[in-house]
Structures are given as C-alpha cells and as structure tokens.
Design an enzyme around this catalytic site. Structure first.
Site, mmCIF file in Angstrom:
data_model
loop_
_atom_site.group_PDB
_atom_site.id
_atom_site.type_symbol
_atom_site.label_atom_id
_atom_site.label_comp_id
_atom_site.label_asym_id
_atom_site.label_seq_id
_atom_site.Cartn_x
_atom_site.Cartn_y
_atom_site.Cartn_z
ATOM 1 N N HIS A 1 -42.689 -2.086 84.458
ATOM 2 C CA HIS A 1 -43.110 -0.955 83.616
ATOM 3 C C HIS A 1 -42.546 0.383 84.115
ATOM 4 O O HIS A 1 -42.073 1.190 83.326
ATOM 5 C CB HIS A 1 -44.645 -0.920 83.566
ATOM 6 C CG HIS A 1 -45.203 -0.273 82.349
ATOM 7 N ND1 HIS A 1 -46.360 -0.698 81.734
ATOM 8 C CD2 HIS A 1 -44.790 0.783 81.627
ATOM 9 C CE1 HIS A 1 -46.613 0.072 80.690
ATOM 10 N NE2 HIS A 1 -45.678 0.982 80.601
ATOM 11 N N LYS B 1 -45.528 -6.180 80.105
ATOM 12 C CA LYS B 1 -44.966 -5.452 81.251
ATOM 13 C C LYS B 1 -45.826 -5.602 82.505
ATOM 14 O O LYS B 1 -47.049 -5.677 82.417
ATOM 15 C CB LYS B 1 -44.839 -3.953 80.915
ATOM 16 C CG LYS B 1 -44.168 -3.678 79.579
ATOM 17 C CD LYS B 1 -43.917 -2.205 79.315
ATOM 18 C CE LYS B 1 -43.492 -1.985 77.869
ATOM 19 N NZ LYS B 1 -44.602 -1.738 76.956
ATOM 20 N N ASP C 1 -44.614 -4.808 71.161
ATOM 21 C CA ASP C 1 -44.402 -4.283 72.506
ATOM 22 C C ASP C 1 -45.757 -4.033 73.155
ATOM 23 O O ASP C 1 -46.469 -3.094 72.792
ATOM 24 C CB ASP C 1 -43.590 -2.984 72.447
ATOM 25 C CG ASP C 1 -43.242 -2.508 73.848
ATOM 26 O OD1 ASP C 1 -42.336 -3.107 74.454
ATOM 27 O OD2 ASP C 1 -43.898 -1.574 74.352
ATOM 28 N N TYR D 1 -52.125 -1.717 78.886
ATOM 29 C CA TYR D 1 -52.695 -1.260 77.611
ATOM 30 C C TYR D 1 -54.072 -1.899 77.353
ATOM 31 O O TYR D 1 -54.812 -1.442 76.485
ATOM 32 C CB TYR D 1 -51.764 -1.557 76.421
ATOM 33 C CG TYR D 1 -50.374 -0.956 76.518
ATOM 34 C CD1 TYR D 1 -50.086 0.085 77.397
ATOM 35 C CD2 TYR D 1 -49.324 -1.430 75.723
ATOM 36 C CE1 TYR D 1 -48.806 0.620 77.491
ATOM 37 C CE2 TYR D 1 -48.042 -0.896 75.807
ATOM 38 C CZ TYR D 1 -47.795 0.124 76.701
ATOM 39 O OH TYR D 1 -46.526 0.641 76.787
#
Ligand code: NAD
Length: 276
Positions: A108, A77, A47, A52
């Site tokens: 997101h 996302k 994921d 990130y």
C-alpha cells in the site's frame, strides 16, 4: 446495456479492466449494497485494501451476484504494519473476501522510515508463485523505491498506484516507471471531488461541449491518457454516471485544457509517500 470496458495488458501477461470502482471510505455496512450496485452498472474491477475495513462486503456482493469469479478483477493491499508478515496478511484478506486468490496484491505504501518494503516485495513474489495472487504491484512508490526493488528482485511490479488527477500530475515519475513496463493506476482520480477542481472552467467547458458531467470529462481524460482508474462514489446514480464514459471522446485540445490544470505539489489531496 452493460458497457464494454477496455482492458490493459500487464507485463506478467494478465489483463485488467481499465476502469473500476474504488471502495476507500465506503462504510462497511454499505459496501455490499454499493458494490452490488456497481456490479449491476457493469463494473468488473474493484479496488480494495485491508485498511479500508470493508473487504467482507466486497466479497459478499461478488458472491451474491452470481457472476463467475474469473470475470471479476479484485485488488487488495498490504497495510504498512504488515511488511514483515505479508503471507498472514493476505490470508486474512482472502478469508474476509471469501476468495482463494486475488487478482492483484499491492504494497500500500513504501514507508521508507520502516525500510521493510524490499522484504515485503520478496514475500509478494512468493505469494504470487503460490497462486494466492495472480499479479503483484505497489502503491505510492517513488522512483527511488522502485529502483531499490529493481536492484533486489528480478520481478518488477505490474502497476504503481499513485495519486493522479488534473490538479496533481506526477508524469515524470510515471514515465520513469512506464519505461520498465509498469502501468500507472490513478488514486483519487477525481481529486476526491474537490469542488474547485470539478468546477474549474476548463473542465466545465469540456463537459458542456459533450453534454456530460465534469466527473465524466475527467474520467475520460484519464482513460485517453492510458491510465487505470477506479473512482469512488457512495451514490448509485454517480456510480452509474462514472462508468457511462464510452460514448464520447475528448479532442487533443480538450485533453490539453484539462492537463493545464496541474498545480504540482500544491495540488495533492493526499499524503506525500515519504511522509506516511
Ligand atoms: P476520488 O477522486 O475517486 O473521489 C471520490 C469523491 O468524488 C466522492 O467521494 C465524491 O465526493 C466525488 N464524486 C464521485 N463521483 C462523482 C460524480 N460523478 N460527480 C461529482 N462528484 C463525484 O477519490 P478517492 O475515493 O480518494 O479515490 C478513489 C479510489 O482510489 C479509492 O476508493 C481507493 O480505491 C483508491 N485510493 C488508493 C489510495 C492509495 O494510497 N493507494 C489512496 C486513496 C484512494
């Protein structure tokens, strides 16, 4: 021995491994190594998210593993400032991952203040038609956000990824989505490792009864609730521990003991979807 991870069938006919590995807050410089550890331990579901900042490491570890791409499930996302621009955002994610498609692309957060999530969803529908993502879904959507998608589009998300752990259990919202065939994915499934959660006597008792760790007991609770989850750890021994959860089963009483830890709104470890 590599564990056999159960799969969940999504309403678009694809399937997803129920347990995966989340890479939020894994530093970019450590991501390739830790995702390689996870692949070695048997994880086949990752994921990720553009925000990130570590999609490159995820892609490199998968490429280096030699495991065929179609045996690995990867989610990424769409970040909040790209709701008008999903095609470019996905193409940039694919470039960083080194893939020609992802398995699942999620919005997101709905960011209702921006009020662009319906347009973003229409773009995701097109990206799926183009084969750039096999499935499309959302994250942090409340029932009112899902209702708006349903009014505007004939395609519904396959999943809604929401905060869910023993201290915060929004079952009413989850069940409202489940009626439409939308599966739930739990983010922060361990409550981000909150000590007062993993050390709760109810969890310690369940863990002791099975000779497992508190984290393993909580992961098992999610699995038996039919939830898709991807706990994160930056420690190889915990990465292995968190997938070693298929040799025991919680009784109905043990499930109820963990469920009793719900604190409602006070139990959130993350932000409220309307405030992001
Ligand atoms: P988590 O609940 O998975 O907790 C991770 C923390 O738990 C670790 O940092 C560590 O402190 C602890 N931990 C992990 N394994 C342990 C073990 N075996 N024993 C004891 N402690 C242990 O929290 P998370 O990282 O916030 O969430 C997991 C994943 O969910 C993320 O990596 C990301 O993929 C996803 N996520 C999505 C959103 C979203 O808005 N969609 C938000 C947050 C997280």
């Amino acid at each position: 021995m590599t564990p056999t991870i159960p799969s969940i069938t999504l309403h678009d006919g694809t399937s997803i491994p129920q347990l995966g590995f989340g890479v939020c807050l894994i530093p970019p410089g450590d991501t390739e190594r830790l995702v390689s550890e996870a692949l070695e331990a048997g994880y086949r579901h990752f994921d990720a998210a553009a925000i990130y900042g570590n999609e490159e490491g995820v892609g490199k570890a998968i490429a280096a593993s030699g495991i065929p791409r179609d045996e690995i499930y990867v989610t990424t996302k769409l970040w909040n400032d790209r709701h008008d621009d999903a095609a470019d955002a996905l193409s940039e994610s694919l470039e960083r991952l080194g893939f020609d498609h992802v398995n699942l692309y999620l919005i997101h957060w709905p960011v209702p203040r921006q009020n662009r999530y319906v347009q973003a969803w229409e773009q995701l529908v097109e990206l799926q038609e183009q084969g750039l993502t096999r499935s499309i879904g959302v994250s942090n959507f409340l029932p009112e956000h899902l209702d708006r998608l349903e009014m505007h589009s004939s395609v519904l998300p396959v999943v809604n990824q929401v905060e869910l752990h023993p201290a915060f259990q929004p079952w009413k919202d989850i069940d409202a989505a489940r009626v439409h065939g939308i599966k739930v994915q739990a983010w922060s499934p361990l409550g981000r490792g909150r000590d007062d959660l993993l050390d709760a006597p109810e969890i310690l008792d369940v863990a002791a009864a099975h000779g497992v760790s508190p984290a393993q007991a909580v992961i098992r609770w999610h699995l038996q609730n039919g939830v898709i989850l991807f706990p994160k750890s930056a420690h190889p021994e915990r990465i292995r521990e968190n997938i070693d959860v298929f040799g025991f089963e919680l009784s109905p009483d043990e499930m109820a003991a963990i469920t009793s830890l719900d604190e409602g709104e006070a139990g959130r470890v993350g932000e409220h979807p309307n405030e992001v």
